[in-house]
Design a protein around this motif. Structure first.
Motif, mmCIF file in Angstrom:
data_model
loop_
_atom_site.group_PDB
_atom_site.id
_atom_site.type_symbol
_atom_site.label_atom_id
_atom_site.label_comp_id
_atom_site.label_asym_id
_atom_site.label_seq_id
_atom_site.Cartn_x
_atom_site.Cartn_y
_atom_site.Cartn_z
ATOM 1 N N ALA A 1 0.739 -1.262 0.174
ATOM 2 C CA ALA A 1 0.070 0.028 0.096
ATOM 3 C C ALA A 1 1.016 1.422 -0.005
ATOM 4 C CB ALA A 1 -0.875 -0.125 1.113
ATOM 5 N N ASP A 2 1.941 1.309 0.839
ATOM 6 C CA ASP A 2 3.040 2.449 0.908
ATOM 7 C C ASP A 2 3.462 2.855 -0.674
ATOM 8 O OD1 ASP A 2 4.275 4.479 2.201
ATOM 9 O OD2 ASP A 2 6.147 3.300 1.897
ATOM 10 N N GLU A 3 4.132 1.461 -1.132
ATOM 11 C CA GLU A 3 4.924 1.641 -2.421
ATOM 12 C C GLU A 3 3.764 2.113 -3.677
ATOM 13 O OE1 GLU A 3 8.133 -1.886 -2.486
ATOM 14 O OE2 GLU A 3 6.012 -2.428 -2.795
ATOM 15 N N LEU A 4 2.478 1.534 -3.426
ATOM 16 C CA LEU A 4 1.423 2.020 -4.385
ATOM 17 C C LEU A 4 1.220 3.489 -4.201
ATOM 18 C CD1 LEU A 4 -0.396 0.997 -6.632
ATOM 19 C CD2 LEU A 4 -2.192 0.549 -4.883
ATOM 20 N N GLU A 5 1.128 4.092 -3.010
ATOM 21 C CA GLU A 5 0.797 5.473 -2.926
ATOM 22 C C GLU A 5 2.013 6.398 -3.409
ATOM 23 O OE1 GLU A 5 0.050 8.664 0.709
ATOM 24 O OE2 GLU A 5 0.001 6.627 1.178
ATOM 25 N N LYS A 6 3.316 5.866 -3.145
ATOM 26 C CA LYS A 6 4.413 6.608 -3.715
ATOM 27 C C LYS A 6 4.356 6.604 -5.164
ATOM 28 C CE LYS A 6 7.381 5.843 0.279
ATOM 29 N NZ LYS A 6 8.428 5.369 0.820
ATOM 30 N N PHE A 7 3.894 5.276 -5.878
ATOM 31 C CA PHE A 7 4.165 5.287 -7.226
ATOM 32 C C PHE A 7 2.981 6.160 -7.734
ATOM 33 C CE2 PHE A 7 2.016 3.192 -10.897
ATOM 34 C CZ PHE A 7 3.200 3.273 -11.957
ATOM 35 N N ALA A 8 1.765 6.249 -7.125
ATOM 36 C CA ALA A 8 0.798 7.023 -7.681
ATOM 37 C C ALA A 8 1.189 8.564 -7.754
ATOM 38 C CB ALA A 8 -0.587 6.769 -6.787
ATOM 39 N N ILE A 9 1.978 8.949 -6.688
ATOM 40 C CA ILE A 9 2.551 10.355 -6.658
ATOM 41 C C ILE A 9 3.351 10.656 -7.927
ATOM 42 C CG2 ILE A 9 3.762 12.042 -5.497
ATOM 43 C CD1 ILE A 9 2.509 10.650 -2.775
ATOM 44 N N ARG A 10 4.111 9.498 -8.179
ATOM 45 C CA ARG A 10 5.022 9.832 -9.190
ATOM 46 C C ARG A 10 4.487 9.625 -10.463
ATOM 47 N NH1 ARG A 10 9.543 5.204 -8.616
ATOM 48 N NH2 ARG A 10 10.806 6.698 -10.096
ATOM 49 N N LEU A 11 3.494 8.823 -10.850
ATOM 50 C CA LEU A 11 2.844 8.883 -11.922
ATOM 51 C C LEU A 11 1.960 10.045 -12.123
ATOM 52 C CD1 LEU A 11 2.355 6.509 -14.005
ATOM 53 C CD2 LEU A 11 0.322 5.887 -12.901
ATOM 54 N N ALA A 12 1.306 10.653 -11.098
ATOM 55 C CA ALA A 12 0.697 11.888 -11.451
ATOM 56 C C ALA A 12 1.745 12.978 -11.555
ATOM 57 C CB ALA A 12 0.082 12.363 -9.861
ATOM 58 N N ASP A 13 2.934 12.997 -11.118
ATOM 59 C CA ASP A 13 3.913 14.057 -11.354
ATOM 60 C C ASP A 13 4.470 13.784 -12.933
ATOM 61 O OD1 ASP A 13 4.097 15.045 -8.813
ATOM 62 O OD2 ASP A 13 5.638 13.870 -8.133
ATOM 63 N N MET A 14 4.417 12.544 -13.289
ATOM 64 C CA MET A 14 4.851 12.277 -14.763
ATOM 65 C C MET A 14 3.661 13.023 -15.686
ATOM 66 S SD MET A 14 4.857 8.871 -16.910
ATOM 67 C CE MET A 14 3.045 8.901 -17.184
ATOM 68 N N ALA A 15 2.391 12.729 -15.236
ATOM 69 C CA ALA A 15 1.229 13.242 -16.233
ATOM 70 C C ALA A 15 1.391 14.647 -16.308
ATOM 71 C CB ALA A 15 -0.049 12.675 -15.601
ATOM 72 N N ARG A 16 1.600 15.330 -15.043
ATOM 73 C CA ARG A 16 1.703 17.052 -15.273
ATOM 74 C C ARG A 16 2.925 17.334 -15.904
ATOM 75 N NH1 ARG A 16 -0.649 16.190 -9.838
ATOM 76 N NH2 ARG A 16 1.573 16.074 -8.963
ATOM 77 N N ASP A 17 3.966 16.513 -15.942
ATOM 78 C CA ASP A 17 5.295 17.092 -16.639
ATOM 79 C C ASP A 17 4.894 16.832 -18.212
ATOM 80 O OD1 ASP A 17 7.896 17.576 -16.911
ATOM 81 O OD2 ASP A 17 8.206 15.535 -17.234
ATOM 82 N N LEU A 18 4.190 15.538 -18.434
ATOM 83 C CA LEU A 18 4.159 15.612 -20.054
ATOM 84 C C LEU A 18 3.340 16.616 -20.412
ATOM 85 C CD1 LEU A 18 3.586 11.691 -20.036
ATOM 86 C CD2 LEU A 18 5.679 12.799 -20.611
ATOM 87 N N LEU A 19 1.984 16.864 -19.913
ATOM 88 C CA LEU A 19 1.245 17.828 -20.307
ATOM 89 C C LEU A 19 1.610 19.300 -20.412
ATOM 90 C CD1 LEU A 19 -2.277 16.428 -18.856
ATOM 91 C CD2 LEU A 19 -1.487 16.306 -21.036
ATOM 92 N N ALA A 20 2.654 19.372 -19.331
ATOM 93 C CA ALA A 20 3.139 20.795 -19.442
ATOM 94 C C ALA A 20 4.391 21.148 -20.727
ATOM 95 C CB ALA A 20 4.377 20.855 -18.299
ATOM 96 N N GLN A 21 4.706 20.279 -21.386
ATOM 97 C CA GLN A 21 5.555 20.282 -22.431
ATOM 98 C C GLN A 21 4.892 21.171 -23.491
ATOM 99 O OE1 GLN A 21 8.653 19.525 -21.611
ATOM 100 N NE2 GLN A 21 8.014 18.765 -19.902
ATOM 101 N N ASP A 22 5.939 21.936 -24.459
ATOM 102 C CA ASP A 22 5.377 22.790 -25.189
ATOM 103 C C ASP A 22 5.339 22.385 -26.693
ATOM 104 O OD1 ASP A 22 8.009 23.308 -25.673
ATOM 105 O OD2 ASP A 22 7.861 25.414 -25.167
#
Length: 249
Positions: free
Chosen positions: A14-35
């Motif tokens: 559960a702890d690993e999944l929570e950390k992974f979800a945060i990293r995945l969300a950060d990735m999604a925001r990063d991808l959408l921020a590219q121009d």
């Protein structure tokens, strides 16, 4: 593929999944921020290496009319692998780019790989121990394949595959969004340039708007050159290819 749309990843606490979800969300925001599309794809492959256990290199490829094109890569060996798959018309990423809803995985490249018998020996010579290919797709687009490589045989586990699938799903959405944005920008820019070229022709040749556009279109047709190239010439030089100064057509 054993992943599912709920984002669960077998083998994670559960702890690993929570950390992974945060990293995945950060990735999604990063991808959408590219121009740009290219920057988006470059970040996709960087995140793949960072997020997927066992992944040493990654790339994005497309296959159109059996022709392979590498769109992004984290390693020169990935481009070599793409080239070989294109030459042989076989390989896990070559198949993944053409067949919806499938994931391809070679656990141990040092063994005989019956599905891709010509590609596997070439991959071994490139130092590839194992690899996976994921289709990048949305409901409206088949965008190519995300390719994940490891130097080590059996590096990818069920967990790696599920993480790769989730990453590919986010990557496809970001890729599609970036491409749509680029197409809209190009369309708006083209429309602006056409308007500017029409204005130049109207003023120089004393024509109305419809007549000016007809002159541009006729120049394009007569010279078998795309309209946007005619427009670019007019906006840069004030001259219409094939039309003499003082002439109306």
């Amino acid at each position: 593929m054993s992943g599912n749309g709920e984002g669960k990843v077998p083998g994670m606490s559960a702890d690993e999944l929570e950390k992974f979800a945060i990293r995945l969300a950060d990735m999604a925001r990063d991808l959408l921020a590219q121009d740009s599309v290219q920057k988006t794809l470059d970040r996709v492959v960087a995140h793949a290496v960072d997020l997927v256990d066992g992944c040493d290199a990654a790339g994005v490829m497309t296959v159109e009319n059996a022709q392979v094109r590498t769109l992004a890569t984290s390693d020169a060996g990935v481009q070599a692998s793409d080239r070989i798959q294109g030459e042989l018309s076989e390989g896990p990423c070559f198949d993944a780019a053409r067949k919806p809803n499938e994931v391809y995985r070679i656990g141990d490249m040092t063994e005989t790989v019956e599905r891709w018998p010509r590609y596997a020996p070439e991959a071994r010579r490139l130092g590839i121990g194992s690899m996976m290919g994921f289709l990048l797709y949305t409901e409206d687009d088949n965008l190519g394949a995300l390719d994940l490589y490891s130097r080590t045989p059996n590096a990818f586990t069920e967990r790696s595959e599920n993480v790769g699938w989730l990453l590919a799903s986010h990557a496809a959405v970001a890729f599609s969004s970036a491409r749509t944005h680029a197409q809209l920008h190009t369309a708006m820019e083209t429309r602006h340039n056409i308007g500017e070229a029409i204005g130049i022709v109207m003023e120089r040749y004393k024509l109305d708007e419809d007549q000016a556009f007809a002159v541009l279109r006729k120049s394009s047709q007569d010279r078998n050159v795309k309209l946007r190239e005619i427009v670019r010439t007019v906006t840069e030089t004030g001259e219409i290819p094939g039309v003499k100064p003082g002439s109306r057509s």
